[in-house]
Design an enzyme around this catalytic site. Sequence first.
Site, short mmCIF file in Angstrom:
data_model
loop_
_atom_site.label_atom_id
_atom_site.label_comp_id
_atom_site.label_asym_id
_atom_site.label_seq_id
_atom_site.Cartn_x
_atom_site.Cartn_y
_atom_site.Cartn_z
N ASP A 11 7.73 94.90 23.62
CA ASP A 11 6.63 94.83 24.59
C ASP A 11 5.61 93.79 24.10
O ASP A 11 4.44 94.10 23.87
CB ASP A 11 5.97 96.21 24.75
CG ASP A 11 5.40 96.75 23.43
OD1 ASP A 11 4.52 97.62 23.49
OD2 ASP A 11 5.82 96.29 22.36
N ASP A 16 5.31 92.01 18.05
CA ASP A 16 6.68 91.83 18.56
C ASP A 16 7.09 90.36 18.41
O ASP A 16 8.19 90.05 17.97
CB ASP A 16 6.76 92.19 20.05
CG ASP A 16 6.29 93.60 20.35
OD1 ASP A 16 5.07 93.83 20.35
OD2 ASP A 16 7.15 94.47 20.59
N ASN A 40 2.52 97.53 25.42
CA ASN A 40 1.25 96.84 25.14
C ASN A 40 0.59 96.37 26.42
O ASN A 40 -0.64 96.36 26.54
CB ASN A 40 1.50 95.64 24.22
CG ASN A 40 1.75 96.06 22.79
OD1 ASN A 40 1.17 97.02 22.31
ND2 ASN A 40 2.67 95.38 22.13
N THR A 124 10.99 97.41 19.45
CA THR A 124 9.66 97.34 18.85
C THR A 124 8.58 97.72 19.87
O THR A 124 7.42 97.32 19.75
CB THR A 124 9.37 95.93 18.31
OG1 THR A 124 9.54 94.98 19.38
CG2 THR A 124 10.31 95.56 17.18
N PHE A 165 1.77 104.77 18.98
CA PHE A 165 1.78 104.27 20.36
C PHE A 165 3.18 104.22 20.98
O PHE A 165 3.38 104.72 22.08
CB PHE A 165 1.12 102.89 20.39
CG PHE A 165 1.04 102.26 21.76
CD1 PHE A 165 1.97 101.30 22.15
CD2 PHE A 165 0.06 102.65 22.66
CE1 PHE A 165 1.91 100.73 23.40
CE2 PHE A 165 -0.01 102.08 23.92
CZ PHE A 165 0.92 101.11 24.30
N ASN A 166 4.14 103.58 20.32
CA ASN A 166 5.45 103.37 20.94
C ASN A 166 6.12 104.69 21.32
O ASN A 166 6.76 104.80 22.36
CB ASN A 166 6.38 102.59 19.99
CG ASN A 166 6.00 101.13 19.88
OD1 ASN A 166 5.27 100.61 20.72
ND2 ASN A 166 6.48 100.48 18.83
N HIS A 238 3.46 95.62 12.14
CA HIS A 238 4.30 96.78 12.47
C HIS A 238 5.74 96.35 12.81
O HIS A 238 6.69 96.71 12.13
CB HIS A 238 3.73 97.52 13.69
CG HIS A 238 2.33 98.00 13.54
ND1 HIS A 238 1.95 98.99 12.65
CD2 HIS A 238 1.19 97.65 14.19
CE1 HIS A 238 0.65 99.24 12.77
NE2 HIS A 238 0.16 98.43 13.68
N ASP A 239 5.88 95.58 13.87
CA ASP A 239 7.22 95.30 14.41
C ASP A 239 8.11 94.47 13.48
O ASP A 239 9.32 94.74 13.40
CB ASP A 239 7.07 94.59 15.76
CG ASP A 239 6.43 95.51 16.80
OD1 ASP A 239 5.86 95.00 17.76
OD2 ASP A 239 6.49 96.75 16.61
O1 RIB Z 1 1.82 101.26 17.08
C1 RIB Z 1 2.23 99.93 16.88
C2 RIB Z 1 3.19 99.51 17.94
O2 RIB Z 1 2.55 99.56 19.21
C3 RIB Z 1 3.67 98.05 17.79
O3 RIB Z 1 4.98 97.95 18.30
C4 RIB Z 1 2.73 97.28 18.69
O4 RIB Z 1 3.33 96.09 19.22
C5 RIB Z 1 2.53 98.26 19.79
O5 RIB Z 1 3.62 98.15 20.69
CA CA Z 2 5.50 96.33 20.00
#
Ligand code: RIB
Ligand code: CA
Length: 307
Positions: A11, A16, A40, A124, A165-166, A238-239
């Site tokens: 996203d 990403d 996102n 991701t 979040f994801n 993160h990703d």
């Molecule tokens: O929590 C972090 C994740 O949420 C990452 O993948 C960032 O791109 C958002 O999508």
């Molecule tokens: Ca992401």
Amino acid sequence: MHPIPIVLDGDPGHDDAMAWLLAKSRSMLEILAVTTVAGNQTIEKTTYNALRICTLLGISAPVGKGAARPLAGVRMNAPSVHGESGLDGPTLPEPDREASPLSACELMAKVLRESPRPVTIVPTGPLTNVATLLLSHPELKEKIARISLMGGGIARGNWTPAAEFNILVDPEAAKIVFSSGVPITMAGLDVTEQALILPEDVEKIRRIENPVANIVWQWLDFFYGFHKKLGYAGAPMHDPCAVAWLIAPEIFEAKELYVEIETQGRYCRGMTAADLRGGAAPNVTALLGLDREKFVELLREAVEAYG
Ligand code: RIB
Ligand code: CA
């Protein structure tokens, strides 16, 4: 050695984009397809961003537009983190192609069917597309070698105290994926919040001075802006952790754990609940730590390769 065939599902999203840059930089990974999901930002924006990222990075794989909304629950976006476009900061080239006529799920199914070897999927963003693939093409599960995902957090969440979040955007999809029996590598917040790219690391990238470096340092600078206000020493990558593990698993600390996804709960919906007692048979390889400097060097080398 044959390259590892992969599908990038995300996203984008600044991190990403960094994950896809890292994937493109290594000939040991063969990008068969890129698929987009809402997270996102809306699916329209993440797909437009994906096409622009692929144009910038020279990723020639087809881009499949994915799910506009989670399997259940309400849509969530993160403009506070990634901006209104989902990829705020530097101006990017316009896409050099259209998205595939195939949906994300059908494009994933096509590449799985056609690949001579099982394919690694690298989600991701929210897991809506991967869950949809598992539900609509159960016969292709054996063609999925592994799912190396960014999502969850054993010790904590980031969008709520319990949920990352994801996973929170689509807990029902995550539950389908985590209970699928497909080997999973989980790059959760436990490791990704250690995967910081510090201002001095960004400055080294800025000094590389090639067309991609000139964009990347601005992505990192924008992404750090949100996190700096929260007291982070750098931008959490993160990703890219989900890709870096495929390239250099030796720089990570990992533990085999059983992880369940909470889909109910007033306060814990979207939690990745791990059995740390070791009772239940593991379903994920959970990444818990990394060598940050070696990780950052992978990213720096990936940017430098565009020289
Ligand atoms: O929590 C972090 C994740 O949420 C990452 O993948 C960032 O791109 C958002 O999508
Ligand atoms: Ca992401």
